[in-house]
Scaffold this motif. Sequence first.
Motif, short mmCIF file in Angstrom:
data_model
loop_
_atom_site.label_atom_id
_atom_site.label_comp_id
_atom_site.label_asym_id
_atom_site.label_seq_id
_atom_site.Cartn_x
_atom_site.Cartn_y
_atom_site.Cartn_z
N UNK A 11 -6.83 -12.72 -3.13
CA UNK A 11 -7.72 -11.58 -2.49
C UNK A 11 -7.10 -11.28 -1.12
N UNK A 12 -6.76 -12.42 -0.32
CA UNK A 12 -6.17 -12.25 1.11
C UNK A 12 -5.12 -11.16 0.92
N UNK A 13 -4.01 -11.58 0.00
CA UNK A 13 -2.83 -11.05 -0.05
C UNK A 13 -2.98 -9.64 -0.68
N UNK A 14 -3.89 -9.36 -1.64
CA UNK A 14 -4.00 -7.99 -2.01
C UNK A 14 -4.57 -7.13 -0.78
N UNK A 15 -5.49 -7.83 -0.04
CA UNK A 15 -6.28 -6.75 1.10
C UNK A 15 -5.21 -6.59 2.25
N UNK A 16 -4.37 -7.63 2.44
CA UNK A 16 -3.26 -7.38 3.45
C UNK A 16 -2.12 -6.15 3.06
N UNK A 17 -1.86 -6.40 1.79
CA UNK A 17 -0.97 -5.22 1.07
C UNK A 17 -1.62 -3.98 1.15
N UNK A 18 -2.74 -3.86 0.89
CA UNK A 18 -3.68 -2.83 0.60
C UNK A 18 -3.83 -2.05 2.24
N UNK A 19 -3.95 -2.85 3.02
CA UNK A 19 -4.07 -2.57 4.59
C UNK A 19 -2.58 -1.81 5.01
N UNK A 20 -1.66 -2.46 4.56
CA UNK A 20 -0.31 -2.11 4.81
C UNK A 20 0.09 -0.53 4.37
N UNK A 21 -0.28 -0.48 3.07
CA UNK A 21 -0.27 0.70 2.33
C UNK A 21 -0.88 1.83 3.29
N UNK A 22 -2.08 1.59 3.06
CA UNK A 22 -3.06 2.38 3.93
C UNK A 22 -2.72 2.76 5.32
#
Length: 175
Positions: free
Chosen positions: A47-58
């Motif tokens: 969950x943490x990694x997905x959130x961090x990756x989504x934040x980077x893409x956003x």
Amino acid sequence: MRRVNVKGTSGSGKTTFGRELAERLGVPYVELDALHHGPGWAEASAEELRARVRDAMDAAPDGWVIDGNYEAKLGETLIGAADTIVWLDLPLPLKLRRVARRTSTRIRDDVELWNGNKETWRNALWGRDSLFGWMLRTHFRQRREWPRRFGGDPRFVRLRSDAEARSWLERQKPE
């Protein structure tokens, strides 16, 4: 091509290739290892990694180059958003030499990687999760699984040598 995932095992050149591709395309570069490894080599949860990756893409709506794998934790978060998937599928002896040289240099020069983490001979050579053990397992797993998984995907580019990777990279320009 504006959203690129660069894949491969340790020693395949993902970071060097990804940084140069991002520069050529004029988009930010993101290294998944930096998002995944916390202090003391603590791994981010899925969950943490997905959130961090989504934040980077956003944070990069006009495009990005993200290097790394982590599909077990990311699922389709990165792959589903990528318009190009580049697999640096280089020969195993080359990757082994690169990892040995890189690891030796990092240990000798006391190089900090992410969040205070440093390589040691222990985490490079010993145990199931050692760098070299992981690299060997993933090299063969990727060769077995990825052609089936990505073979029919028009976004997929498989580069099998340094010369092929360099040639492909030199053809990339911003749109």
